[in-house]
Design an enzyme around this catalytic site. Structure first.
Site, mmCIF file in Angstrom:
data_model
loop_
_atom_site.group_PDB
_atom_site.id
_atom_site.type_symbol
_atom_site.label_atom_id
_atom_site.label_comp_id
_atom_site.label_asym_id
_atom_site.label_seq_id
_atom_site.Cartn_x
_atom_site.Cartn_y
_atom_site.Cartn_z
ATOM 1 N N HIS A 96 27.961 55.998 34.694
ATOM 2 C CA HIS A 96 28.955 55.814 33.634
ATOM 3 C C HIS A 96 29.259 57.147 32.944
ATOM 4 O O HIS A 96 30.415 57.473 32.686
ATOM 5 C CB HIS A 96 28.437 54.818 32.583
ATOM 6 C CG HIS A 96 28.220 53.425 33.094
ATOM 7 N ND1 HIS A 96 27.090 52.706 32.825
ATOM 8 C CD2 HIS A 96 28.999 52.623 33.858
ATOM 9 C CE1 HIS A 96 27.181 51.508 33.385
ATOM 10 N NE2 HIS A 96 28.326 51.436 34.033
ATOM 11 N N LYS A 153 27.514 34.083 26.870
ATOM 12 C CA LYS A 153 27.592 34.266 28.306
ATOM 13 C C LYS A 153 26.280 34.746 28.916
ATOM 14 O O LYS A 153 25.727 34.144 29.807
ATOM 15 C CB LYS A 153 28.720 35.245 28.644
ATOM 16 C CG LYS A 153 29.363 34.929 29.991
ATOM 17 C CD LYS A 153 30.571 35.795 30.244
ATOM 18 C CE LYS A 153 30.270 36.811 31.312
ATOM 19 N NZ LYS A 153 31.308 37.817 31.424
ATOM 20 N N ARG A 196 32.909 52.338 43.113
ATOM 21 C CA ARG A 196 31.821 52.759 44.003
ATOM 22 C C ARG A 196 32.047 52.323 45.442
ATOM 23 O O ARG A 196 31.686 53.003 46.378
ATOM 24 C CB ARG A 196 30.488 52.164 43.525
ATOM 25 C CG ARG A 196 29.928 52.851 42.311
ATOM 26 C CD ARG A 196 28.878 52.006 41.657
ATOM 27 N NE ARG A 196 29.471 50.790 41.124
ATOM 28 C CZ ARG A 196 28.842 49.902 40.375
ATOM 29 N NH1 ARG A 196 27.574 50.076 40.101
ATOM 30 N NH2 ARG A 196 29.463 48.850 39.913
ATOM 31 N N SER A 209 24.040 49.150 36.852
ATOM 32 C CA SER A 209 23.314 48.627 35.693
ATOM 33 C C SER A 209 22.401 47.486 36.108
ATOM 34 O O SER A 209 21.274 47.377 35.624
ATOM 35 C CB SER A 209 24.283 48.123 34.630
ATOM 36 O OG SER A 209 24.988 49.185 34.068
HETATM 37 P P1 ADP Z 1 31.215 45.450 34.153
HETATM 38 O O1 ADP Z 1 30.232 44.497 33.549
HETATM 39 O O2 ADP Z 1 32.591 45.350 33.568
HETATM 40 O O3 ADP Z 1 31.235 45.531 35.661
HETATM 41 P P2 ADP Z 1 29.619 47.857 34.044
HETATM 42 O O4 ADP Z 1 28.940 48.222 32.776
HETATM 43 O O5 ADP Z 1 28.756 47.366 35.149
HETATM 44 O O6 ADP Z 1 30.737 46.841 33.624
HETATM 45 O O7 ADP Z 1 30.493 49.061 34.585
HETATM 46 C C1 ADP Z 1 31.570 49.621 33.881
HETATM 47 C C2 ADP Z 1 32.430 50.476 34.799
HETATM 48 O O8 ADP Z 1 31.643 51.549 35.316
HETATM 49 C C3 ADP Z 1 32.967 49.749 36.022
HETATM 50 O O9 ADP Z 1 34.266 50.251 36.290
HETATM 51 C C4 ADP Z 1 32.026 50.155 37.129
HETATM 52 O O10 ADP Z 1 32.659 50.107 38.396
HETATM 53 C C5 ADP Z 1 31.735 51.576 36.726
HETATM 54 N N1 ADP Z 1 30.457 52.065 37.272
HETATM 55 C C6 ADP Z 1 29.259 51.486 37.208
HETATM 56 N N2 ADP Z 1 28.301 52.226 37.818
HETATM 57 C C7 ADP Z 1 28.944 53.331 38.306
HETATM 58 C C8 ADP Z 1 28.521 54.477 39.050
HETATM 59 N N3 ADP Z 1 27.260 54.617 39.442
HETATM 60 N N4 ADP Z 1 29.451 55.399 39.369
HETATM 61 C C9 ADP Z 1 30.738 55.229 38.981
HETATM 62 N N5 ADP Z 1 31.198 54.183 38.289
HETATM 63 C C10 ADP Z 1 30.323 53.233 37.946
#
Ligand code: ADP
Length: 151
Positions: free
Chosen positions: A18, A42, A92, A130
């Protein structure tokens, strides 16, 4: 006009993947608002939301163009409220793509001219998610390699 982007997500927890998207996004946008979505009904978060805000703010304390907020409404409505005409998202793999594709189209339907901008993940962070970080944390594994702050 100032280019403002929301970077919406659950960020449970906020990872180095992120952080990479945010830093790179700042080359495009004047301001990025990291927007932590929460919906108590949720799912229960593993990482406390107030702690996460504080950790993300600390990680970007050198950059006044980055803000952190929480929200519990439609992302497109939030964008309207903040006059943000862009959503920033990371991509990703094809699974991300399938999901993001329809979300982006719905969002621009709700708030016309809301553009979703995707950054392809940097290869060194592509494997970080995450959900996996959360999982290994639950079992007591140290996660410091995957997060851009100290817990
Ligand atoms: P959500 O619950 O909306 O999927 P996340 O917190 O998992 O939210 O992720 C937020 C954003 O960050 C999403 O666009 C996700 O694709 C991106 N993201 C998550 N991990 C990575 C990573 N390792 N590299 C690039 N983008 C990422």
């Amino acid at each position: 006009m100032k280019k403002i982007a929301l970077f919406p997500g659950s960020f449970d927890p906020f990872t180095k993947g992120h952080a990479d998207v945010v830093r790179r996004g700042r080359k495009i946008f004047d301001e990025i608002i990291i927007s932590i979505g929460f919906n108590q009904n949720k799912h229960k978060r593993e990482f406390d939301i107030d702690l996460m805000i504080q950790k993300i703010e600390d990680a970007f304390s050198d950059d006044p163009g980055i803000k952190v907020i929480t929200y519990n409404e439609l992302t497109a409505h939030l964008a309207q409220k903040y006059k943000a005409h862009f959503l920033l998202r990371g991509l990703r793999n094809t699974t991300d793509f399938e999901y993001e594709n329809s979300i982006a189209q719905i969002n621009s339907h709700i708030f016309e001219n809301l553009e979703t901008v995707f950054l392809i993940t940097s290869p060194e962070y592509a494997y970080i998610s995450s959900s996996i970080v959360r999982e290994i944390y639950k079992y007591g594994q140290n996660i410091e390699d995957f997060i851009p702050y100290k817990l």
